[in-house]
Scaffold this motif. Structure first.
Motif, PDB file in Angstrom:
ATOM      1  N   PHE A   1       0.959  -1.279   0.013  1.00 16.87           N
ATOM      2  CA  PHE A   1       0.122  -0.069  -0.148  1.00 16.87           C
ATOM      3  C   PHE A   1       0.677   1.213  -0.030  1.00 16.87           C
ATOM      4  CE2 PHE A   1      -1.828   3.455   2.275  1.00 16.87           C
ATOM      5  CZ  PHE A   1      -3.061   3.695   1.629  1.00 16.87           C
ATOM      6  N   THR A   2       1.719   1.225   0.781  1.00 17.53           N
ATOM      7  CA  THR A   2       2.991   2.406   0.938  1.00 17.53           C
ATOM      8  C   THR A   2       3.540   2.655  -0.339  1.00 17.53           C
ATOM      9  OG1 THR A   2       3.508   2.053   3.201  1.00 17.53           O
ATOM     10  CG2 THR A   2       4.973   3.222   2.016  1.00 17.53           C
ATOM     11  N   VAL A   3       3.819   1.657  -1.057  1.00 18.13           N
ATOM     12  CA  VAL A   3       4.670   1.680  -2.285  1.00 18.13           C
ATOM     13  C   VAL A   3       3.635   2.122  -3.519  1.00 18.13           C
ATOM     14  CG1 VAL A   3       5.817   0.555  -4.358  1.00 18.13           C
ATOM     15  CG2 VAL A   3       6.443   0.031  -1.984  1.00 18.13           C
ATOM     16  N   CYS A   4       2.377   1.680  -3.429  1.00 14.16           N
ATOM     17  CA  CYS A   4       1.299   2.351  -4.275  1.00 14.16           C
ATOM     18  C   CYS A   4       1.061   3.608  -4.169  1.00 14.16           C
ATOM     19  CB  CYS A   4       0.159   1.356  -4.241  1.00 14.16           C
ATOM     20  SG  CYS A   4       0.249  -0.353  -4.913  1.00 14.16           S
ATOM     21  N   LEU A   5       0.896   4.067  -2.834  1.00 16.92           N
ATOM     22  CA  LEU A   5       0.527   5.476  -2.492  1.00 16.92           C
ATOM     23  C   LEU A   5       1.522   6.410  -3.136  1.00 16.92           C
ATOM     24  CD1 LEU A   5      -1.823   7.366  -1.267  1.00 16.92           C
ATOM     25  CD2 LEU A   5      -0.425   7.013   0.794  1.00 16.92           C
ATOM     26  N   LEU A   6       2.941   6.040  -2.790  1.00 20.09           N
ATOM     27  CA  LEU A   6       4.015   6.693  -3.156  1.00 20.09           C
ATOM     28  C   LEU A   6       4.228   6.928  -4.990  1.00 20.09           C
ATOM     29  CD1 LEU A   6       6.764   5.675  -0.566  1.00 20.09           C
ATOM     30  CD2 LEU A   6       5.448   7.924  -0.629  1.00 20.09           C
ATOM     31  N   THR A   7       3.943   5.802  -5.321  1.00 24.64           N
ATOM     32  CA  THR A   7       4.009   5.765  -6.871  1.00 24.64           C
ATOM     33  C   THR A   7       2.782   6.728  -7.510  1.00 24.64           C
ATOM     34  OG1 THR A   7       4.792   3.629  -6.787  1.00 24.64           O
ATOM     35  CG2 THR A   7       3.777   4.350  -8.886  1.00 24.64           C
ATOM     36  N   VAL A   8       1.877   6.720  -6.897  1.00 27.33           N
ATOM     37  CA  VAL A   8       0.573   7.464  -7.406  1.00 27.33           C
ATOM     38  C   VAL A   8       1.129   9.133  -7.425  1.00 27.33           C
ATOM     39  CG1 VAL A   8      -1.890   8.296  -7.123  1.00 27.33           C
ATOM     40  CG2 VAL A   8      -1.247   5.849  -7.141  1.00 27.33           C
ATOM     41  N   ALA A   9       1.435   9.304  -5.941  1.00 27.77           N
ATOM     42  CA  ALA A   9       1.847  10.923  -5.724  1.00 27.77           C
ATOM     43  C   ALA A   9       3.016  11.142  -6.698  1.00 27.77           C
ATOM     44  CB  ALA A   9       2.379  10.603  -4.435  1.00 27.77           C
ATOM     45  N   LEU A  10       3.963  10.196  -6.928  1.00 23.69           N
ATOM     46  CA  LEU A  10       5.054  10.523  -7.959  1.00 23.69           C
ATOM     47  C   LEU A  10       5.006  10.866  -9.145  1.00 23.69           C
ATOM     48  CD1 LEU A  10       8.282  11.173  -8.090  1.00 23.69           C
ATOM     49  CD2 LEU A  10       8.377   8.802  -8.526  1.00 23.69           C
ATOM     50  N   LEU A  11       4.033   9.837  -9.745  1.00 20.18           N
ATOM     51  CA  LEU A  11       3.519   9.917 -11.145  1.00 20.18           C
ATOM     52  C   LEU A  11       2.561  11.171 -11.148  1.00 20.18           C
ATOM     53  CD1 LEU A  11       2.721   6.246 -12.046  1.00 20.18           C
ATOM     54  CD2 LEU A  11       4.506   7.590 -12.716  1.00 20.18           C
ATOM     55  N   PHE A  12       1.640  11.688 -10.388  1.00 11.59           N
ATOM     56  CA  PHE A  12       0.758  12.850 -10.510  1.00 11.59           C
ATOM     57  C   PHE A  12       1.643  13.935 -10.206  1.00 11.59           C
ATOM     58  CE2 PHE A  12      -2.319  15.799  -8.807  1.00 11.59           C
ATOM     59  CZ  PHE A  12      -3.121  15.525  -9.627  1.00 11.59           C
ATOM     60  N   PHE A  13       2.594  14.074  -9.516  1.00 11.02           N
ATOM     61  CA  PHE A  13       3.626  15.296  -9.556  1.00 11.02           C
ATOM     62  C   PHE A  13       3.980  15.574 -11.006  1.00 11.02           C
ATOM     63  CE2 PHE A  13       8.036  16.942  -8.980  1.00 11.02           C
ATOM     64  CZ  PHE A  13       7.398  18.115  -8.680  1.00 11.02           C
ATOM     65  N   ILE A  14       4.688  14.329 -11.509  1.00  9.71           N
ATOM     66  CA  ILE A  14       5.227  14.339 -12.814  1.00  9.71           C
ATOM     67  C   ILE A  14       4.171  15.023 -13.924  1.00  9.71           C
ATOM     68  CG2 ILE A  14       6.477  13.155 -14.852  1.00  9.71           C
ATOM     69  CD1 ILE A  14       7.623  11.412 -12.525  1.00  9.71           C
ATOM     70  N   GLN A  15       3.153  14.415 -13.800  1.00  5.90           N
ATOM     71  CA  GLN A  15       2.119  14.807 -14.675  1.00  5.90           C
ATOM     72  C   GLN A  15       1.998  16.425 -14.625  1.00  5.90           C
ATOM     73  OE1 GLN A  15       0.374  13.171 -17.312  1.00  5.90           O
ATOM     74  NE2 GLN A  15       1.928  11.954 -17.018  1.00  5.90           N
ATOM     75  N   LEU A  16       1.853  16.875 -13.185  1.00  4.48           N
ATOM     76  CA  LEU A  16       1.451  18.302 -13.041  1.00  4.48           C
ATOM     77  C   LEU A  16       2.497  19.141 -13.567  1.00  4.48           C
ATOM     78  CD1 LEU A  16       0.132  18.303  -9.266  1.00  4.48           C
ATOM     79  CD2 LEU A  16      -1.047  18.555 -11.403  1.00  4.48           C
ATOM     80  N   VAL A  17       3.887  18.760 -13.436  1.00  2.52           N
ATOM     81  CA  VAL A  17       4.885  19.909 -13.747  1.00  2.52           C
ATOM     82  C   VAL A  17       5.181  19.713 -15.140  1.00  2.52           C
ATOM     83  CG1 VAL A  17       5.956  19.703 -11.475  1.00  2.52           C
ATOM     84  CG2 VAL A  17       6.903  18.094 -13.273  1.00  2.52           C
ATOM     85  N   LYS A  18       4.654  18.531 -15.918  1.00  2.00           N
ATOM     86  CA  LYS A  18       4.979  18.613 -17.261  1.00  2.00           C
ATOM     87  C   LYS A  18       3.665  19.263 -18.104  1.00  2.00           C
ATOM     88  CE  LYS A  18       6.195  14.704 -19.123  1.00  2.00           C
ATOM     89  NZ  LYS A  18       6.083  13.289 -19.482  1.00  2.00           N
ATOM     90  N   GLY A  19       2.700  19.515 -17.293  1.00  2.00           N
ATOM     91  CA  GLY A  19       1.545  19.995 -17.822  1.00  2.00           C
ATOM     92  C   GLY A  19       1.423  21.261 -18.516  1.00  2.00           C
ATOM     93  N   LYS A  20       0.778  21.602 -19.691  1.00  2.00           N
ATOM     94  CA  LYS A  20       1.082  22.821 -20.501  1.00  2.00           C
ATOM     95  C   LYS A  20       0.727  24.119 -19.762  1.00  2.00           C
ATOM     96  CE  LYS A  20       0.291  20.531 -24.787  1.00  2.00           C
ATOM     97  NZ  LYS A  20      -0.511  20.406 -25.990  1.00  2.00           N
ATOM     98  N   ARG A  21      -0.176  23.736 -18.822  1.00  2.00           N
ATOM     99  CA  ARG A  21      -0.682  24.863 -17.828  1.00  2.00           C
ATOM    100  C   ARG A  21       0.099  25.335 -16.757  1.00  2.00           C
ATOM    101  NH1 ARG A  21      -6.514  25.993 -18.622  1.00  2.00           N
ATOM    102  NH2 ARG A  21      -6.556  26.100 -16.278  1.00  2.00           N
ATOM    103  N   PHE A  22       1.124  24.766 -16.604  1.00  2.00           N
ATOM    104  CA  PHE A  22       1.955  24.645 -15.361  1.00  2.00           C
ATOM    105  C   PHE A  22       3.085  25.990 -15.676  1.00  2.00           C
ATOM    106  CE2 PHE A  22       5.489  24.154 -12.386  1.00  2.00           C
ATOM    107  CZ  PHE A  22       4.879  23.605 -11.323  1.00  2.00           C
ATOM    108  N   LYS A  23       2.661  26.950 -14.700  1.00  2.00           N
ATOM    109  CA  LYS A  23       3.628  28.152 -15.094  1.00  2.00           C
ATOM    110  C   LYS A  23       3.878  28.743 -13.632  1.00  2.00           C
ATOM    111  CE  LYS A  23       1.206  29.684 -19.194  1.00  2.00           C
ATOM    112  NZ  LYS A  23       0.513  30.595 -19.745  1.00  2.00           N
ATOM    113  N   GLY A  24       5.084  29.012 -13.405  1.00  2.00           N
ATOM    114  CA  GLY A  24       5.704  29.389 -12.114  1.00  2.00           C
ATOM    115  C   GLY A  24       7.018  29.177 -11.853  1.00  2.00           C
ATOM    116  N   GLY A  25       7.442  28.074 -12.657  1.00  2.00           N
ATOM    117  CA  GLY A  25       8.858  27.983 -12.571  1.00  2.00           C
ATOM    118  C   GLY A  25       9.219  27.109 -11.486  1.00  2.00           C
ATOM    119  N   TYR A  26      10.368  27.120 -11.066  1.00  2.00           N
ATOM    120  CA  TYR A  26      11.273  26.089  -9.993  1.00  2.00           C
ATOM    121  C   TYR A  26      10.549  26.391  -8.744  1.00  2.00           C
ATOM    122  CZ  TYR A  26      14.773  23.858  -7.334  1.00  2.00           C
ATOM    123  OH  TYR A  26      15.391  22.814  -6.534  1.00  2.00           O
TER     124      TYR A  26
END
Length: 212
Positions: free
Chosen positions: A109-134
């Protein structure tokens, strides 16, 4: 009696808020979004004082401040993000006040939760609407870490109200982030606010159901 009255008012207020969104009634929206949270806080204050209760109440107050930041005419997204981040820290501390007999969260469960969180974060920062930089990227990463930790710690409490509250909060924030950074969601307001109000209500309700 007081508990039932507050619960009824919260239900009415939250449903009216969704009605206001549908009809784009800005006056009601500005009144009912913080107003509903205020009623949820008042419900929490009717409970028996405890360390758990006070940490939840502080988290609810910080969430109310975050709501106000996100509502003001000039977008204060980072301010709101910080407010909700600290609220999650309070919820985590609250959960740690509860000491069940012996609970082990599975590695799977812990690995699944961390994996979902990491993949979601990657999707967010790669999103075309993500603006604000580092700086925004770092802020969002820290936020994802803490809200994921809140869900993980909620499991340790063995309390269904707390677990459901944390999970709904996670879903609400995920929908909001997806809409803001990746792709607009058609029913974003309804998805985000219905789960958000229910999550906060369940946190408030859990104070009345927790035995320390």
């Amino acid at each position: 009696m007081t508990f039932n009255i507050f619960s009824s008012i919260i239900l009415f207020s939250s449903l009216t808020y969704l009605f206001a969104i549908k009809h784009n009634n800005q006056t009601l929206i500005y009144i009912l979004k913080p107003g509903t949270m205020l009623m949820i806080i008042l419900l929490a204050l009717t409970s028996t004082p405890s360390s758990y209760a006070w940490w939840i109440i502080i988290g609810l107050l910080l969430s109310l401040i975050g709501d106000i930041f996100l509502m003001v005419p000039h977008d204060r997204f980072l301010h709101g993000l910080v407010s909700f981040l600290v609220a999650h820290v309070c919820y985590i501390i609250a959960c740690l006040q509860i000491q069940p007999q012996q609970v082990e969260v599975s590695v799977f469960f812990t690995v699944c939760l961390l994996t979902v969180a990491l993949l979601f974060f990657i999707q967010l920062v790669k999103g075309k609407r993500f603006k604000g930089g580092y700086p925004l990227m770092v802020a969002v990463f820290i936020y994802v870490v803490f809200i994921t930790s809140m869900v993980w710690v909620s499991i340790l409490t063995e309390n269904p109200f707390i677990i459901m509250a944390a999970s709904l909060f996670y879903f609400s924030d995920a929908a909001l982030a997806w809409d803001r950074f990746i792709k607009p969601l058609k029913y974003r307001h309804y998805l985000v606010m219905s789960t958000y109000f229910l999550a906060q209500y369940l946190f408030s309700l859990s104070i009345h159901k927790v035995v320390l």
